[in-house]
Design a protein around this motif. Sequence first.
Motif, PDB file in Angstrom:
ATOM      1  N   HIS A 155      29.813  88.055  49.033  1.00 41.14           N
ATOM      2  CA  HIS A 155      28.858  87.482  48.074  1.00 41.14           C
ATOM      3  C   HIS A 155      28.106  88.600  47.350  1.00 41.14           C
ATOM      4  N   THR A 156      27.710  89.622  48.090  1.00 42.43           N
ATOM      5  CA  THR A 156      27.025  90.768  47.482  1.00 42.43           C
ATOM      6  C   THR A 156      27.947  91.463  46.483  1.00 42.43           C
ATOM      7  N   PHE A 157      29.202  91.669  46.835  1.00 41.81           N
ATOM      8  CA  PHE A 157      30.174  92.295  45.943  1.00 41.81           C
ATOM      9  C   PHE A 157      30.304  91.501  44.642  1.00 41.81           C
ATOM     10  N   ILE A 158      30.461  90.205  44.756  1.00 39.90           N
ATOM     11  CA  ILE A 158      30.592  89.352  43.571  1.00 39.90           C
ATOM     12  C   ILE A 158      29.329  89.417  42.716  1.00 39.90           C
ATOM     13  N   THR A 159      28.183  89.405  43.343  1.00 38.93           N
ATOM     14  CA  THR A 159      26.922  89.466  42.600  1.00 38.93           C
ATOM     15  C   THR A 159      26.785  90.787  41.864  1.00 38.93           C
ATOM     16  N   ILE A 160      27.186  91.876  42.479  1.00 34.92           N
ATOM     17  CA  ILE A 160      27.146  93.185  41.808  1.00 34.92           C
ATOM     18  C   ILE A 160      28.021  93.155  40.569  1.00 34.92           C
ATOM     19  N   VAL A 161      29.230  92.636  40.709  1.00 36.83           N
ATOM     20  CA  VAL A 161      30.157  92.564  39.570  1.00 36.83           C
ATOM     21  C   VAL A 161      29.560  91.696  38.466  1.00 36.83           C
ATOM     22  N   ASP A 162      29.041  90.539  38.827  1.00 38.75           N
ATOM     23  CA  ASP A 162      28.481  89.619  37.835  1.00 38.75           C
ATOM     24  C   ASP A 162      27.247  90.184  37.146  1.00 38.75           C
ATOM     25  N   GLN A 163      26.409  90.901  37.885  1.00 39.80           N
ATOM     26  CA  GLN A 163      25.155  91.424  37.334  1.00 39.80           C
ATOM     27  C   GLN A 163      25.331  92.772  36.638  1.00 39.80           C
ATOM     28  N   GLY A 164      26.356  93.522  37.009  1.00 41.11           N
ATOM     29  CA  GLY A 164      26.624  94.802  36.349  1.00 41.11           C
ATOM     30  C   GLY A 164      25.911  95.997  36.946  1.00 41.11           C
ATOM     31  N   SER A 165      25.076  95.781  37.959  1.00 42.14           N
ATOM     32  CA  SER A 165      24.419  96.903  38.625  1.00 42.14           C
ATOM     33  C   SER A 165      23.965  96.490  40.015  1.00 42.14           C
ATOM     34  N   MET A 166      23.787  97.482  40.857  1.00 38.93           N
ATOM     35  CA  MET A 166      23.315  97.206  42.212  1.00 38.93           C
ATOM     36  C   MET A 166      21.857  96.766  42.203  1.00 38.93           C
ATOM     37  N   ALA A 167      21.063  97.358  41.322  1.00 38.07           N
ATOM     38  CA  ALA A 167      19.645  96.997  41.248  1.00 38.07           C
ATOM     39  C   ALA A 167      19.471  95.538  40.816  1.00 38.07           C
ATOM     40  N   ILE A 174      17.029  91.302  48.086  1.00 35.76           N
ATOM     41  CA  ILE A 174      17.109  92.348  49.098  1.00 35.76           C
ATOM     42  C   ILE A 174      16.930  93.688  48.392  1.00 35.76           C
ATOM     43  N   THR A 175      16.796  94.746  49.140  1.00 29.65           N
ATOM     44  CA  THR A 175      16.586  96.057  48.534  1.00 29.65           C
ATOM     45  C   THR A 175      17.898  96.614  47.977  1.00 29.65           C
ATOM     46  N   PRO A 176      17.813  97.488  46.968  1.00 28.03           N
ATOM     47  CA  PRO A 176      19.024  98.141  46.471  1.00 28.03           C
ATOM     48  C   PRO A 176      19.738  98.932  47.571  1.00 28.03           C
ATOM     49  N   ALA A 188      19.944  98.091  50.704  1.00 31.47           N
ATOM     50  CA  ALA A 188      20.695  97.108  51.495  1.00 31.47           C
ATOM     51  C   ALA A 188      21.976  96.705  50.776  1.00 31.47           C
ATOM     52  N   VAL A 189      21.897  96.555  49.469  1.00 29.93           N
ATOM     53  CA  VAL A 189      23.085  96.228  48.673  1.00 29.93           C
ATOM     54  C   VAL A 189      24.118  97.345  48.811  1.00 29.93           C
ATOM     55  N   ALA A 190      23.673  98.579  48.650  1.00 26.37           N
ATOM     56  CA  ALA A 190      24.579  99.725  48.751  1.00 26.37           C
ATOM     57  C   ALA A 190      25.210  99.803  50.138  1.00 26.37           C
ATOM     58  N   GLN A 191      24.419  99.558  51.162  1.00 24.01           N
ATOM     59  CA  GLN A 191      24.940  99.604  52.532  1.00 24.01           C
ATOM     60  C   GLN A 191      25.983  98.514  52.761  1.00 24.01           C
ATOM     61  N   GLN A 192      25.732  97.324  52.258  1.00 22.02           N
ATOM     62  CA  GLN A 192      26.693  96.235  52.417  1.00 22.02           C
ATOM     63  C   GLN A 192      28.014  96.569  51.735  1.00 22.02           C
ATOM     64  N   ILE A 193      27.936  97.149  50.546  1.00 24.06           N
ATOM     65  CA  ILE A 193      29.164  97.504  49.819  1.00 24.06           C
ATOM     66  C   ILE A 193      29.907  98.619  50.535  1.00 24.06           C
ATOM     67  N   ARG A 194      29.186  99.626  51.027  1.00 23.70           N
ATOM     68  CA  ARG A 194      29.842 100.699  51.789  1.00 23.70           C
ATOM     69  C   ARG A 194      30.560 100.134  53.007  1.00 23.70           C
ATOM     70  N   THR A 195      29.907  99.216  53.702  1.00 23.32           N
ATOM     71  CA  THR A 195      30.515  98.601  54.885  1.00 23.32           C
ATOM     72  C   THR A 195      31.748  97.800  54.500  1.00 23.32           C
ATOM     73  N   LEU A 196      31.643  97.012  53.447  1.00 21.89           N
ATOM     74  CA  LEU A 196      32.779  96.205  52.990  1.00 21.89           C
ATOM     75  C   LEU A 196      33.942  97.105  52.578  1.00 21.89           C
ATOM     76  N   GLU A 197      33.658  98.159  51.839  1.00 22.16           N
ATOM     77  CA  GLU A 197      34.701  99.088  51.408  1.00 22.16           C
ATOM     78  C   GLU A 197      35.366  99.760  52.612  1.00 22.16           C
ATOM     79  N   ARG A 198      34.578 100.097  53.608  1.00 22.35           N
ATOM     80  CA  ARG A 198      35.117 100.707  54.816  1.00 22.35           C
ATOM     81  C   ARG A 198      36.029  99.710  55.555  1.00 22.35           C
ATOM     82  N   GLU A 199      35.592  98.461  55.658  1.00 23.92           N
ATOM     83  CA  GLU A 199      36.394  97.434  56.339  1.00 23.92           C
ATOM     84  C   GLU A 199      37.704  97.161  55.604  1.00 23.92           C
ATOM     85  N   ILE A 200      37.647  97.127  54.281  1.00 27.05           N
ATOM     86  CA  ILE A 200      38.834  96.839  53.480  1.00 27.05           C
ATOM     87  C   ILE A 200      39.714  98.076  53.353  1.00 27.05           C
TER      88      ILE A 200
END
Length: 73
Positions: free
Chosen positions: A7-19, A27-29, A31-43
């Motif tokens: 959901h965070t990944f999709i929101t970043i794409v839709d909004q155009g920025s992490m902020a 949530i904080t920027p 936290a967004v960055a951490q979630q994406i790093r974790t997702l990228e690591r998992e994938i």
Amino acid sequence: MDTQFLHTFITIVDQGSMAAAARVLNITPAAVAQQIRTLEREIGATLIARVGRTVSVTEEGSRILQRSRDLLR
């Protein structure tokens, strides 16, 4: 894999920025960055390219974007 991270990944794409995504998700920027790093690591692939204050979807990110949207519906 945590579906919230998708959901965070999709929101970043839709909004155009992490902020902007952080504001939408309330949530904080960091936290967004951490979630994406974790997702990228998992994938095992980079999903977004950070370009200054904006982001763009990588080829790998484009491949899973629609599947992520479908999964979350």
